[in-house]
Design a protein around this motif. Structure first.
Motif, PDB file in Angstrom:
ATOM      1  N   VAL A  49      25.030  26.173  63.496  1.00 21.21           N
ATOM      2  CA  VAL A  49      26.295  26.109  64.239  1.00 21.21           C
ATOM      3  C   VAL A  49      27.114  24.943  63.712  1.00 21.21           C
ATOM      4  N   THR A  50      28.319  25.219  63.266  1.00 20.82           N
ATOM      5  CA  THR A  50      29.165  24.162  62.702  1.00 20.82           C
ATOM      6  C   THR A  50      30.354  23.815  63.571  1.00 20.82           C
ATOM      7  N   SER A  51      30.651  24.643  64.584  1.00 18.55           N
ATOM      8  CA  SER A  51      31.809  24.385  65.440  1.00 18.55           C
ATOM      9  C   SER A  51      31.535  24.915  66.841  1.00 18.55           C
ATOM     10  N   VAL A  52      31.865  24.097  67.850  1.00 16.35           N
ATOM     11  CA  VAL A  52      31.662  24.510  69.234  1.00 16.35           C
ATOM     12  C   VAL A  52      32.873  24.107  70.075  1.00 16.35           C
ATOM     13  N   SER A  53      33.104  24.851  71.146  1.00 16.25           N
ATOM     14  CA  SER A  53      34.133  24.520  72.130  1.00 16.25           C
ATOM     15  C   SER A  53      33.430  24.230  73.444  1.00 16.25           C
ATOM     16  N   ILE A  54      33.589  23.011  73.967  1.00 11.84           N
ATOM     17  CA  ILE A  54      32.853  22.599  75.159  1.00 11.84           C
ATOM     18  C   ILE A  54      33.766  21.909  76.158  1.00 11.84           C
ATOM     19  N   PRO A  55      33.435  21.989  77.469  1.00 13.91           N
ATOM     20  CA  PRO A  55      34.170  21.197  78.466  1.00 13.91           C
ATOM     21  C   PRO A  55      33.849  19.718  78.263  1.00 13.91           C
ATOM     22  N   VAL A  56      34.867  18.917  78.045  1.00 12.17           N
ATOM     23  CA  VAL A  56      34.649  17.557  77.561  1.00 12.17           C
ATOM     24  C   VAL A  56      34.118  16.610  78.636  1.00 12.17           C
ATOM     25  N   PHE A  57      34.762  16.582  79.795  1.00 11.40           N
ATOM     26  CA  PHE A  57      34.423  15.555  80.787  1.00 11.40           C
ATOM     27  C   PHE A  57      32.966  15.629  81.243  1.00 11.40           C
ATOM     28  N   PRO A  58      32.479  16.776  81.725  1.00 15.71           N
ATOM     29  CA  PRO A  58      31.066  16.794  82.144  1.00 15.71           C
ATOM     30  C   PRO A  58      30.110  16.517  81.002  1.00 15.71           C
ATOM     31  N   THR A  59      30.465  16.956  79.794  1.00 14.70           N
ATOM     32  CA  THR A  59      29.599  16.698  78.638  1.00 14.70           C
ATOM     33  C   THR A  59      29.523  15.209  78.340  1.00 14.70           C
ATOM     34  N   MET A  60      30.675  14.538  78.366  1.00 15.76           N
ATOM     35  CA  MET A  60      30.692  13.107  78.062  1.00 15.76           C
ATOM     36  C   MET A  60      30.004  12.291  79.147  1.00 15.76           C
ATOM     37  N   VAL A  61      30.144  12.692  80.398  1.00 17.03           N
ATOM     38  CA  VAL A  61      29.472  11.965  81.484  1.00 17.03           C
ATOM     39  C   VAL A  61      27.959  11.997  81.276  1.00 17.03           C
ATOM     40  N   HIS A  62      27.422  13.162  80.931  1.00 19.67           N
ATOM     41  CA  HIS A  62      25.980  13.263  80.740  1.00 19.67           C
ATOM     42  C   HIS A  62      25.533  12.571  79.448  1.00 19.67           C
ATOM     43  N   LEU A  63      26.382  12.599  78.428  1.00 19.02           N
ATOM     44  CA  LEU A  63      26.062  11.871  77.198  1.00 19.02           C
ATOM     45  C   LEU A  63      26.049  10.370  77.451  1.00 19.02           C
ATOM     46  N   VAL A  64      27.048   9.883  78.166  1.00 19.67           N
ATOM     47  CA  VAL A  64      27.109   8.452  78.508  1.00 19.67           C
ATOM     48  C   VAL A  64      25.895   8.062  79.350  1.00 19.67           C
ATOM     49  N   ALA A  65      25.494   8.938  80.276  1.00 19.62           N
ATOM     50  CA  ALA A  65      24.333   8.644  81.122  1.00 19.62           C
ATOM     51  C   ALA A  65      23.086   8.430  80.271  1.00 19.62           C
ATOM     52  N   ARG A  66      22.924   9.264  79.266  1.00 15.09           N
ATOM     53  CA  ARG A  66      21.730   9.134  78.411  1.00 15.09           C
ATOM     54  C   ARG A  66      21.786   7.864  77.574  1.00 15.09           C
ATOM     55  N   VAL A  67      22.921   7.592  76.941  1.00 12.00           N
ATOM     56  CA  VAL A  67      23.043   6.390  76.112  1.00 12.00           C
ATOM     57  C   VAL A  67      22.933   5.133  76.974  1.00 12.00           C
ATOM     58  N   SER A  68      23.561   5.149  78.144  1.00 10.59           N
ATOM     59  CA  SER A  68      23.466   4.009  79.066  1.00 10.59           C
ATOM     60  C   SER A  68      22.022   3.725  79.434  1.00 10.59           C
ATOM     61  N   ASN A  69      21.282   4.783  79.697  1.00  9.47           N
ATOM     62  CA  ASN A  69      19.909   4.580  80.149  1.00  9.47           C
ATOM     63  C   ASN A  69      18.949   4.243  79.030  1.00  9.47           C
ATOM     64  N   ARG A  70      19.353   4.465  77.773  1.00  9.15           N
ATOM     65  CA  ARG A  70      18.540   3.908  76.685  1.00  9.15           C
ATOM     66  C   ARG A  70      18.555   2.393  76.795  1.00  9.15           C
ATOM     67  N   ALA A  71      19.717   1.841  77.185  1.00  7.56           N
ATOM     68  CA  ALA A  71      19.811   0.402  77.413  1.00  7.56           C
ATOM     69  C   ALA A  71      19.236   0.011  78.767  1.00  7.56           C
ATOM     70  N   MET A  72      19.354   0.890  79.769  1.00  8.85           N
ATOM     71  CA  MET A  72      18.950   0.547  81.124  1.00  8.85           C
ATOM     72  C   MET A  72      17.434   0.567  81.301  1.00  8.85           C
ATOM     73  N   ILE A  73      16.789   1.679  80.896  1.00 10.48           N
ATOM     74  CA  ILE A  73      15.346   1.813  81.136  1.00 10.48           C
ATOM     75  C   ILE A  73      14.567   2.136  79.861  1.00 10.48           C
ATOM     76  N   GLY A  74      15.277   2.427  78.752  1.00 10.92           N
ATOM     77  CA  GLY A  74      14.614   2.712  77.497  1.00 10.92           C
ATOM     78  C   GLY A  74      14.181   4.163  77.366  1.00 10.92           C
ATOM     79  N   ALA A  75      13.540   4.461  76.245  1.00 12.47           N
ATOM     80  CA  ALA A  75      12.974   5.791  76.003  1.00 12.47           C
ATOM     81  C   ALA A  75      11.500   5.755  76.434  1.00 12.47           C
ATOM     82  N   PRO A  76      10.979   6.873  76.974  1.00 11.86           N
ATOM     83  CA  PRO A  76      11.571   8.211  77.072  1.00 11.86           C
ATOM     84  C   PRO A  76      12.367   8.456  78.352  1.00 11.86           C
ATOM     85  N   GLY A  77      12.444   7.457  79.232  1.00  9.78           N
ATOM     86  CA  GLY A  77      13.115   7.681  80.514  1.00  9.78           C
ATOM     87  C   GLY A  77      14.542   8.153  80.368  1.00  9.78           C
ATOM     88  N   CYS A  78      15.247   7.648  79.343  1.00  7.10           N
ATOM     89  CA  CYS A  78      16.650   8.012  79.153  1.00  7.10           C
ATOM     90  C   CYS A  78      16.820   9.482  78.790  1.00  7.10           C
TER      91      CYS A  78
END
Length: 394
Positions: A49-78
């Protein structure tokens, strides 16, 4: 809502205001690695898959949650999707509920909140799901050389353990509640800025987007090809874009609310009786023509143009995280948002990875100005608006 964290906010007073900012250098590699792993997953990109159309806001919120929690609690919890979904739901439930509680008499609010928690319960679920990961950080801190844990923290939870009283360390739930509370502040606002930035990047002329990419690449090259904290600090065009988003796209109609403890007189002679509620209105301040040239025009490089390139106080005043009476996105004075440096760094890490790896555009025929969603005093990006992400070949 969150127990004794309001009466003993050690997770805010010392950690976020001081220790977290000092620790950002060691947390950048962790967040960068997680962003590189998470972005293709959240964009649903595969080798075929080289191109996708996605709803941006909910996708970014969940992406930010994962990256934030790499800093917050580390892997694998994030990467625990059950926890992340519940954590995201906390702010989506608590913030509107905090407004709704104002509709009830004070003596009923506790009962209404308890009923709400029983029927919905995102906060309690998030606390339960994050507790094992918090416990693992406690065990890590007990096993390693204390100076190592203090000097090179792997997570924000490690910082939390520096100041947690013994009773909180013995009762992991109390620490988990603070992690959930910190997460609540770290996810949605960053998701909002990231979403606005992507909409603006999709609207910008290709030449301007390429200028941002070129500066990101040059900054990383200047650090020996490593995207570290120093490199991110040189993303001046991206920094300017984020600051202009804060100026132009107000998150709230009024903010920084305060109650006068005694009668006060403001500069124009207006007398404020004791008990008056006072708040700032961002839009008039951020669209003041005496401060901002052509204030009703969105200029992504507005603040970069004001830099002299000498990295002095004048340049620092143009930065996204700088506090001033004319720019109140993060509040003002000693009550300014203490987590803004972490938020800015995280957003830039995510956006730089997206920009270097993907071309961004609106779907064919879609509105380039999707109508935002408003609730009470808050305004957030349109939750259904989509963007097309296409893998770059260069």
């Amino acid at each position: 809502m969150f127990g004794d964290i309001t009466t003993n906010p050690y997770h805010l007073e010392t950690i976020i205001r001081s220790d977290l900012t000092k620790a950002l250098r060691s947390l950048v590699p962790e967040m960068l690695e997680e962003a590189r792993l998470a972005i293709p997953e959240h964009l649903q990109m595969t080798d075929s898959v080289t191109s996708v159309s996605i709803p941006v806001f909910p996708t970014m919120v969940h992406l930010v949650a994962r990256v934030s929690n790499r800093a917050m609690i580390g892997a694998p919890g994030c990467r625990d999707e059950k926890f992340l979904k519940k954590q995201v739901s906390v702010a989506e439930e608590v913030i509107p509920m905090s407004q709704i509680l104002n509709w009830f008499p004070v003596f009923l609010r506790s009962a209404v909140w308890k009923l709400f928690c029983v029927t919905v319960g995102a906060k309690d679920d998030a606390v339960r799901l994050v507790s094992p990961y918090v416990q693992s950080r406690i065990e890590y801190a007990q096993q390693v050389d204390p100076s190592q844990a203090l000097d090179n923290p792997n997570t924000i939870t490690d910082l939390l353990l520096r100041y947690a009283p013994e009773e909180d360390i013995k009762d992991v739930t109390k620490l988990a509640v603070r992690v959930v509370h910190l997460n609540m502040a770290a996810i949605h606002t960053s998701g909002i800025f990231t979403t606005h930035a992507l909409f603006e990047l999709a609207r910008m002329p290709p030449q301007q987007v390429q200028e941002i990419r070129a500066e990101i690449t040059a900054a990383i090259d200047s650090e020996g090809g490593v995207c570290n904290k120093s490199a991110v600090g040189k993303f001046y065009l991206l920094d300017s874009l984020l600051k202009e988003i804060g100026r132009f796209h107000s998150l709230f109609a009024v903010g920084s609310s305060r109650v006068t403890l005694r009668e006060a007189v403001i500069a124009d002679g207006t007398v404020l009786p004791q008990g008056s509620v006072v708040a700032f209105a961002p839009k008039p301040l951020h669209h003041n023509p005496q401060v901002y040239n052509d204030p009703d025009t969105f200029d992504p490089f507005r603040f970069a143009k004001l830099r002299r390139g000498d990295n002095t106080a004048h340049d620092i005043q143009q930065s996204f995280t700088n506090l001033s009476n004319d720019y109140i996105v993060f509040g003002i004075g000693k009550h300014g948002c203490p987590g803004r440096f972490f938020a800015a760094l995280k957003i830039k890490v995510i956006l730089s990875e997206l920009l270097l790896s993907y071309d961004i555009a609106f779907p064919e025929g879609a509105s380039h100005t999707p109508k935002p969603f408003a609730f009470n005093i808050f305004t957030v990006p349109n939750p259904t608006a989509k963007l097309v992400f296409t893998k770059r070949t260069v």
